[in-house]
Design a protein around this motif. Structure first.
Motif, short mmCIF file in Angstrom:
data_model
loop_
_atom_site.label_atom_id
_atom_site.label_comp_id
_atom_site.label_asym_id
_atom_site.label_seq_id
_atom_site.Cartn_x
_atom_site.Cartn_y
_atom_site.Cartn_z
N LEU A 130 -3.08 -3.44 -1.31
CA LEU A 130 -2.58 -2.58 -2.38
C LEU A 130 -3.26 -1.22 -2.37
N ALA A 131 -3.74 -0.81 -1.22
CA ALA A 131 -4.46 0.47 -1.12
C ALA A 131 -3.56 1.65 -1.49
N CYS A 132 -4.20 2.69 -2.02
CA CYS A 132 -3.52 3.97 -2.26
C CYS A 132 -2.31 3.82 -3.18
N ASN A 133 -2.54 3.20 -4.32
CA ASN A 133 -1.58 3.16 -5.40
C ASN A 133 -2.20 3.84 -6.62
N ARG A 134 -1.84 3.38 -7.81
CA ARG A 134 -2.37 3.98 -9.04
C ARG A 134 -2.95 2.92 -9.96
N LEU A 135 -3.51 1.88 -9.35
CA LEU A 135 -4.07 0.77 -10.11
C LEU A 135 -5.28 1.22 -10.93
N GLU A 136 -5.35 0.73 -12.16
CA GLU A 136 -6.52 0.99 -13.00
C GLU A 136 -7.33 -0.27 -13.24
N ASN A 137 -6.74 -1.43 -12.98
CA ASN A 137 -7.47 -2.68 -13.19
C ASN A 137 -6.85 -3.79 -12.35
N ILE A 138 -7.57 -4.88 -12.29
CA ILE A 138 -7.10 -6.12 -11.68
C ILE A 138 -7.13 -7.18 -12.76
N ALA A 139 -6.01 -7.80 -13.04
CA ALA A 139 -5.93 -8.77 -14.13
C ALA A 139 -6.68 -10.06 -13.80
N ASP A 140 -7.06 -10.78 -14.86
CA ASP A 140 -7.78 -12.05 -14.66
C ASP A 140 -6.94 -13.06 -13.88
N GLN A 141 -5.61 -12.89 -13.89
CA GLN A 141 -4.74 -13.83 -13.17
C GLN A 141 -5.00 -13.84 -11.68
N ILE A 142 -5.78 -12.91 -11.19
CA ILE A 142 -6.09 -12.85 -9.76
C ILE A 142 -6.72 -14.16 -9.29
N ILE A 199 -8.25 -11.83 2.31
CA ILE A 199 -8.37 -10.37 2.43
C ILE A 199 -7.70 -9.71 1.23
N LEU A 200 -8.46 -8.91 0.50
CA LEU A 200 -7.94 -8.15 -0.64
C LEU A 200 -8.36 -6.70 -0.46
N ILE A 201 -7.37 -5.81 -0.37
CA ILE A 201 -7.63 -4.39 -0.14
C ILE A 201 -7.02 -3.59 -1.28
N VAL A 202 -7.88 -2.95 -2.08
CA VAL A 202 -7.41 -2.13 -3.20
C VAL A 202 -8.09 -0.76 -3.18
N GLU A 203 -8.46 -0.29 -2.00
CA GLU A 203 -9.14 1.01 -1.91
C GLU A 203 -8.19 2.14 -2.32
N GLY A 204 -8.78 3.26 -2.72
CA GLY A 204 -7.97 4.43 -3.02
C GLY A 204 -7.13 4.30 -4.27
N SER A 242 0.82 -1.21 0.00
CA SER A 242 0.00 0.00 0.00
C SER A 242 0.86 1.27 0.00
N HIS A 243 0.25 2.36 -0.46
CA HIS A 243 0.91 3.67 -0.47
C HIS A 243 2.24 3.65 -1.21
N ASN A 244 2.19 3.19 -2.46
CA ASN A 244 3.32 3.25 -3.37
C ASN A 244 2.86 3.90 -4.67
N HIS A 245 3.60 3.66 -5.77
CA HIS A 245 3.26 4.27 -7.06
C HIS A 245 2.99 3.19 -8.11
N ILE A 246 2.34 2.13 -7.70
CA ILE A 246 2.15 0.95 -8.55
C ILE A 246 0.93 1.15 -9.45
N THR A 247 1.12 0.97 -10.77
CA THR A 247 0.03 1.17 -11.74
C THR A 247 -0.67 -0.13 -12.12
N HIS A 248 -0.01 -1.25 -11.93
CA HIS A 248 -0.67 -2.55 -12.14
C HIS A 248 -0.07 -3.57 -11.17
N ILE A 249 -0.86 -4.52 -10.78
CA ILE A 249 -0.38 -5.52 -9.82
C ILE A 249 0.79 -6.28 -10.45
N PRO A 250 1.95 -6.28 -9.81
CA PRO A 250 3.11 -6.96 -10.38
C PRO A 250 2.81 -8.42 -10.71
#
Length: 288
Positions: free
Chosen positions: A183-195, A203-208, A161-169
């Motif tokens: 992964l809260a408070c990053n710059r994610l625009e999507n979650i890939a199907d590989q999830i 627990i999955l947290i992608v708020e913000g 959380s609180h980094n500059h990540i644009t997509h889940i590595p």
């Protein structure tokens, strides 16, 4: 000869008695601060205002838990690799801009806290720490993770959380033991199907972030107990979401289990149905 001691001699004796550590080598003075806790050899040098670490520290090869948090460290030397018995390493709250490649030599490491630093990357060699179970890299300046971290097959908790990540590595999707992913408070625009590969995730947290939609494959994570997508750009939810039966309610408090989906531009049908609670949403999705 056998007379009274001078005042200076008495003062010197008193000083030596009050500061018995002064006659010990530096490494022994450090070792005296080590404790045993639940069978582990522990040393805490937290909150010491340290800019650098004493060279003698790396002689304490028996150390299993080392706490260097809340100092002013800008680097950790390559000598870190000598502490091969380390199980827990706590580096949070410093000014680290990098971690030494030699961290990969800590083959017994299970817990690494390196949050609240200035890391813009982590070394590929971290993937050699194959026993890692908990890794926190929150509050740094990361844009991704090296592919080598795919080797962390036993990792259970990952906080980015609180980094500059644009997509889940990509390496995250191979960490199939994960039960907690933050992964809260990053710059994610999507979650890939590989999830869908993270079948044990609870627990999955992608708020913000800036996530526009949730993939259908997310609904295969039937062990999810907490899903936080607050403060994103989500307009709709996949019809298959009713399969997430362990999300038992709409949640508001950050620590509550359930579905967190507030502060999104949800389209009118979904927004209205949610007024009736999560079960109302599930009934609506099953009917569509």
């Amino acid at each position: 000869m056998g007379g009274k001691k001078s005042k200076q001699s008495v003062a010197d004796d008193a000083r030596k008695s009050a500061c018995p550590d002064e006659n010990l080598p530096t490494v022994e003075r450090i070792r005296k601060h080590m404790t045993k806790h639940f069978g582990y050899s522990v040393l805490s040098l937290a909150r010491r205002g340290m800019l650098d670490l004493p060279e003698e520290l790396w002689e304490l090869t028996e150390l299993q838990k080392l706490n260097l948090s809340l100092n002013a460290l800008r680097s950790v030397p390559s000598s870190l690799g000598l502490l091969q018995n380390l199980v827990v390493l706590n580096l949070w709250g410093n000014q680290l801009t990098s971690l030494p490649p030699e961290i990969g030599q800590l083959r017994n490491l299970k817990v690494l806290f390196a949050y609240r630093n200035r890391l813009s990357e982590v070394p590929e060699e971290l993937g050699c720490c194959s026993k890692l179970e908990v890794l926190s890299l929150a509050n740094n300046q990361l844009t991704g993770l090296p592919p080598s971290l795919s080797a962390l097959a036993g990792l259970k908790k990952l906080n980015l959380s609180h980094n500059h990540i644009t997509h889940i590595p990509g390496c995250v999707y191979t960490m199939k033991s994960l039960v907690f992913l933050q992964l809260a408070c990053n710059r994610l625009e999507n979650i890939a199907d590989q999830i869908q590969a993270l079948a044990d995730l609870k627990i999955l947290i992608v708020e913000g972030n800036c996530i526009h939609s949730l993939p259908k494959m997310l609904c295969r994570l039937t062990k999810l107990e907490l899903l936080n997508v607050d403060f994103n750009d989500i307009q709709n939810v996949p019809e298959e979401m009713h399969r997430l039966r362990r999300l038992e309610k709409l949640a508001c408090h950050p620590l509550d289990k359930g579905l967190h989906i507030m502060h999104n531009p949800l389209l009118k049908p979904i927004k209205e149905v949610l007024d009736g609670g999560l079960q109302a949403l599930y009934s609506y999705l099953k009917a569509t």
